[in-house]
Write a protein that holds these residues in place. Structure first.
Motif, short mmCIF file in Angstrom:
data_model
loop_
_atom_site.label_atom_id
_atom_site.label_comp_id
_atom_site.label_asym_id
_atom_site.label_seq_id
_atom_site.Cartn_x
_atom_site.Cartn_y
_atom_site.Cartn_z
N UNK A 97 34.39 65.75 40.46
CA UNK A 97 34.10 64.34 40.64
C UNK A 97 32.62 64.06 40.79
N UNK A 98 32.26 63.28 41.80
CA UNK A 98 30.86 62.94 42.04
C UNK A 98 30.08 64.19 42.39
N UNK A 99 28.95 64.41 41.72
CA UNK A 99 28.18 65.65 41.88
C UNK A 99 27.21 65.58 43.05
N UNK A 100 27.71 65.17 44.18
CA UNK A 100 26.93 65.17 45.41
C UNK A 100 27.70 65.95 46.46
N UNK A 101 26.98 66.73 47.25
CA UNK A 101 27.57 67.66 48.20
C UNK A 101 28.63 67.02 49.08
N UNK A 102 28.30 65.88 49.70
CA UNK A 102 29.21 65.29 50.67
C UNK A 102 30.51 64.83 50.01
N UNK A 103 30.45 64.37 48.77
CA UNK A 103 31.65 63.95 48.06
C UNK A 103 32.54 65.14 47.75
N UNK A 135 19.40 68.61 41.32
CA UNK A 135 18.88 67.42 42.00
C UNK A 135 19.99 66.43 42.30
N UNK A 136 19.89 65.78 43.44
CA UNK A 136 20.84 64.72 43.79
C UNK A 136 20.61 63.49 42.91
N UNK A 137 19.36 63.25 42.56
CA UNK A 137 19.01 62.13 41.68
C UNK A 137 18.94 62.68 40.25
N UNK A 138 19.94 62.39 39.46
CA UNK A 138 20.05 63.00 38.13
C UNK A 138 18.90 62.61 37.22
N UNK A 139 18.29 63.64 36.59
CA UNK A 139 17.26 63.38 35.59
C UNK A 139 17.33 64.43 34.47
N UNK A 140 18.47 65.08 34.33
CA UNK A 140 18.67 66.08 33.28
C UNK A 140 19.95 65.77 32.52
N UNK A 146 24.01 68.73 43.98
CA UNK A 146 23.90 69.74 45.04
C UNK A 146 25.25 70.19 45.56
N UNK A 147 26.30 70.14 44.71
CA UNK A 147 27.62 70.56 45.16
C UNK A 147 27.70 72.06 45.41
N UNK A 148 26.73 72.83 44.91
CA UNK A 148 26.71 74.28 45.16
C UNK A 148 26.72 74.59 46.65
N UNK A 196 22.86 68.28 58.31
CA UNK A 196 22.09 69.49 58.04
C UNK A 196 21.90 69.75 56.55
N UNK A 197 22.92 69.48 55.75
CA UNK A 197 22.90 69.94 54.35
C UNK A 197 22.47 68.89 53.34
N UNK A 198 22.55 67.62 53.66
CA UNK A 198 22.09 66.60 52.71
C UNK A 198 20.59 66.44 52.87
N UNK A 199 19.86 66.89 51.88
CA UNK A 199 18.40 66.89 51.93
C UNK A 199 17.83 66.23 50.68
N UNK A 200 16.57 65.80 50.78
CA UNK A 200 15.92 65.15 49.66
C UNK A 200 15.56 66.16 48.58
#
Length: 255
Positions: A97-103, A135-140, A146-148, A196-200
Motif C-alpha cells: 500500500x502506501x510506501x511510508x513506514x507508519x502506514x 525517500x519519504x518524499x517521492x522523487x524517483x 521508508x517501509x524497509x 523514533x523511526x519517522x525521520x526527515x
C-alpha cells in the motif's frame, strides 16, 4: 507463494491495476482507495475502494470470507467441531500500500490481528537499491519509501516473529512467519516507535539493506522443505507451540 503455500484465502493491500491480485485462485479481499483493475481476475474477490485504515475499522472486515464461496463454510457443514477452528483467519496477506513506514507498520499490525501463527504475511518494496528510492518524499521512478524500517522494528520489538528478507526484483520483499494476534507489544509501543523511526529525508538506509546482505534467494525460499509441514499445521489448526520446530526449519533456509 500462492502455488507453494496454497492458501485458502488471500488479502491484498495495494491493488493498483490488479497484476498481483490476478495470481489468486481463492476467496480474496483487495483494498486500495484508487485501484484501476485492468487485469483479468480469476478468484472470488471483494474489491474495497478505501484506505486500509478505514477497511480495518469496519465491524467485520473479513465478512466476505465468512459469506462468500470459501472452504471454511464447507468445513462447517462437513465437520462442525473442526469448524470451531475454521473461522476465516487470513492465511496469505500481501502489503503493498502506501510506501511510508507508519502506514506499512499499521497494515502489518491490523493483518496480524486477523491471522494465525501459520499465516504468511508478505511486505513489498522492503529493500531500496539506493537512498533516493527510500525517500519519504517521492522523487524517483521506482519508489520504496521508508517501509524497509518495518523489518527492523519487527526484529527489535517482536523477536517471536521470523522475518525473512527475500531478494526479489526490483525492490525486494519480506516474508513474516509466526504471527500472534494476541501480542499487543506493537500497539502499546506504536506512538514511541513512530516518534523514533519517522525521520526527515534523506533516510539513513543501513548498508545491509542496500546490499541485501541477509536476503535469501526467492527460489531457495519457495523450494524449501518446510512448506508441507507448515501447510499441515495450518490445515489441522495446530497450536502455536508447533511453531518452535518449524521456525528452526525455516531459519535453516533464511539464516
Amino acid at each position: 507463494m500462492h502455488r507453494v503455500y496454497r492458501p485458502r484465502n488471500y488479502l491484498e493491500i495495494g491493488v493498483n491495476d490488479g497484476r498481483s491480485l490476478a495470481l489468486s485462485r481463492v476467496p480474496s479481499i483487495a483494498v486500495d482507495p484508487a485501484f484501476k483493475v485492468v487485469t483479468s481476475i480469476s478468484c472470488d474477490v471483494h474489491l474495497v475502494k478505501q484506505t486500509s485504515d478505514a477497511f480495518f475499522a469496519r465491524k467485520d472486515p473479513l465478512l466476505h470470507l465468512r459469506t462468500g464461496r470459501n472452504p471454511f463454510r464447507a468445513l462447517a457443514r462437513r465437520d462442525p467441531l473442526r469448524a470451531l477452528g475454521g473461522d476465516p483467519r487470513l492465511e496469505l496477506a500481501f502489503i503493498d500500500g502506501m510506501h511510508l513506514f507508519e502506514f506499512a507498520l499499521r497494515d502489518f499490525m491490523n493483518i496480524e490481528k486477523h491471522a494465525r501463527w501459520s499465516s504468511v504475511i508478505v511486505l513489498d518494496d522492503m529493500m531500496p537499491r539506493n537512498v533516493d528510492e527510500a525517500a519519504r518524499d517521492r522523487h524517483t521512478g521506482a519508489w520504496t519509501g521508508d517501509v524497509y524500517k518495518v523489518a527492523e522494528v519487527l526484529r527489535r520489538f517482536r523477536p517471536d516473529l521470523l522475518v525473512a528478507e527475500v531478494d526479489t526484483t526490483p525492490t525486494g520483499v519480506v516474508a513474516v512467519f509466526g504471527a500472534d494476534p494476541s501480542n499487543t507489544v506493537l500497539t502499546q509501543k506504536y506512538d514511541a516507535i513512530i516518534e523514533e523511526y519517522v525521520t526527515e529525508d534523506p533516510q539513513d538506509v543501513p548498508d545491509e539493506i542496500l546490499t541485501r546482505k541477509r536476503a535469501v534467494a526467492p527460489e531457495a525460499l519457495l523450494g524449501a522443505g518446510f512448506w508441507p509441514a507448515l501447510i499441515r499445521a495450518r490445515n489441522l489448526n495446530r497450536p502455536r507451540s508447533a511453531f518452535t520446530d518449524l521456525r528452526r526449519q525455516i531459519e535453516r533456509v533464511t539464516g
